[in-house]
Write an enzyme that holds these catalytic residues in place. Structure first.
Site, PDB file in Angstrom:
ATOM      1  N   VAL A 188       3.659  -8.488  -1.817  1.00 43.08           N
ATOM      2  CA  VAL A 188       2.955  -8.115  -2.484  1.00 43.08           C
ATOM      3  C   VAL A 188       2.448  -7.753  -3.623  1.00 43.08           C
ATOM      4  CG1 VAL A 188       2.328 -10.283  -0.719  1.00 43.08           C
ATOM      5  CG2 VAL A 188       1.591  -8.086  -0.284  1.00 43.08           C
ATOM      6  N   CYS A 189       1.572  -7.643  -4.396  1.00 42.59           N
ATOM      7  CA  CYS A 189       0.960  -6.787  -5.038  1.00 42.59           C
ATOM      8  C   CYS A 189       0.291  -6.060  -4.383  1.00 42.59           C
ATOM      9  CB  CYS A 189       0.288  -7.549  -5.623  1.00 42.59           C
ATOM     10  SG  CYS A 189      -1.027  -7.091  -7.212  1.00 42.59           S
ATOM     11  N   PRO A 190       0.195  -4.710  -4.476  1.00 43.96           N
ATOM     12  CA  PRO A 190       1.386  -3.736  -5.661  1.00 43.96           C
ATOM     13  C   PRO A 190       2.556  -3.475  -5.032  1.00 43.96           C
ATOM     14  CG  PRO A 190      -0.748  -2.469  -4.358  1.00 43.96           C
ATOM     15  CD  PRO A 190      -0.812  -3.923  -3.702  1.00 43.96           C
TER      16      PRO A 190
END
Ligand code: SF4
Ligand code: SF4
Ligand code: SF4
Lengths: 81, 296
Positions: A16-18
């Site tokens: 998942v981001c980041p």
């Protein structure tokens, strides 16, 4: 369809981001300028942000393929510093 | 003991507390930004006159609770040394809120901080029939929730495609949230459905060859409110490209509200009662010299 040959393959669909971008950036650091990486990522936030961030780092997005299964594959050429 | 003018106090950002004799002091913060120096002063005042804490409001405000009535003047004086003024409450233009915008955030399309400062200078605390909130958000991600404000501003881009540099990589079609972009690789053509485009600018930001160019602009929303009654602001003007136009529209909006609004009536209700058409005409009149911007 793609006639581009990648030197490295990376799957970031489990991140998942980041971390998506961090992983892509870290992997590309070990590559030679001009080499091509194939990155598989999820639709939504990763496809919105990862290619753009790679562009800002000076790399070249060559091709984006919609796998039609909720993921995209992008081909990126490592840029020179 | 001297007579206390509560409405004067409220105008100056002091709100009476549940506890007798105590006030919660609201500070003037523009666009959500405070300097480290100002924070230090707030820290000192909260320790010395309050109870050692502050409250952050939903609209980027800072409030220092438990200020005693007799300390109000001293508190005002100390804060003003750090350039901090009391905030506004009551029937007037409130704190101008803003996200970080293009000067910090990679998604940002407009400089929200600069615009917030301008709005603060021009409109802050102007007397109106009821409270009036202005919020500025840098892009379609809408962190500052433009539509919740009486007047909301959102950074936007009108995209234009240039064929010559396009490599037909497919990224713009992949990032467009509204599927407004269609790439026809065989015929080397890209089409954009203008009705679907929300001016979010993702195609422009993403394109590796800068084939999408975009003119940054402003989308404005009117009549949002989020209290006892909830209504989302409506976008009734096309994208505006000049900041002066934005100011002309804000000015015309405030004048409309002053002219037609009843005391205690939220702007949305004035609009519903008087008519959106009449309002829209007034706004168009205000920017009529720049009519060419309206052309698609
Ligand atoms: S609204 Fe856009 S510019 Fe503002 S903080 Fe959110 S993402 Fe950044
Ligand atoms: S992202 Fe840019 S280069 Fe790629 S297809 Fe779209 S316009 Fe062409
Ligand atoms: S501005 Fe946003 S909505 Fe409009 S075409 Fe580009 S990506 Fe799609």
């Amino acid at each position: 369809m793609s006639d581009i040959k990648a030197d490295v393959f990376l799957d970031i669909t489990n991140l998942v981001c980041p971390m998506t971008f961090v992983k892509a950036k870290a992997t590309m650091e070990d590559m030679e300028v001009g080499q091509i990486i194939e990155i598989r990522m999820n639709e939504g936030e990763p496809i919105q942000n990862v290619p753009r961030s790679l562009k800002e780092e000076g790399h070249e997005i060559l091709k984006v393929i919609n796998n039609n299964d909720g993921t995209y594959t992008i081909f990126v050429k490592k840029g020179g510093q | 003991m001297k007579e206390i003018n509560y409405s004067e106090l409220k105008k100056g950002g002091f709100m009476r507390q549940v506890q007798k004799g105590y006030f919660s002091m609201r500070l003037r913060v523009v666009g959500g930004r405070l300097s480290a120096e100002q924070l230090k002063k707030i820290y000192e005042v909260a320790n010395k006159y309050g109870r050692g804490y502050v409250h952050l409001t939903a609209r980027q405000g800072v409030e220092i609770p438990f200020i005693r009535l007799e300390d109000i003047e001293a508190v005002k004086k100390e804060l003003s040394e750090a350039g901090i003024e009391p905030g506004a409450c009551g029937p007037r233009v409130r704190t101008i809120t803003a996200c970080q915008g293009s000067s910090i955030c990679p998604n940002g399309i407009i400089d929200t901080t600069e615009l917030a400062n301008e709005c603060d200078k021009r409109y802050y605390a102007q007397e109106l029939p009821h409270k009036f909130k202005i919020g500025i958000t840098g892009c379609g991600n809408n962190c500052l929730k433009a539509e919740e404000n009486d007047l909301g501003i959102k950074g936007a881009v009108k995209p234009e495609w240039e064929k010559s540099s396009c490599t037909f990589c497919g990224l713009c079609q992949a990032v467009c949230p509204t599927k407004a972009i269609q790439i026809d690789e065989k015929n080397k053509k890209i089409t954009i459905d203008r009705d679907k485009c929300t001016y979010c600018g993702r195609c422009v930001k993403s394109c590796p060859t800068n084939s999408w160019k975009g003119k940054p602009g402003y989308l404005l929303y009117f009549g949002g409110m989020f209290g006892n009654n909830i209504a989302l602001g409506k976008q009734i003007l096309p994208i505006l490209f000049s900041k002066e136009d934005v100011h002309k529209v804000i000015q015309a909006t405030l004048e409309f509200y002053k002219k037609y609004g009843k005391q205690g009536e939220r702007f949305r209700n004035t609009l519903e009662r008087v008519g959106w058409d009449i309002f829209k005409k007034e706004l168009e009149k205000a920017i009529e010299n720049e009519r060419s911007d309206f052309d698609e």
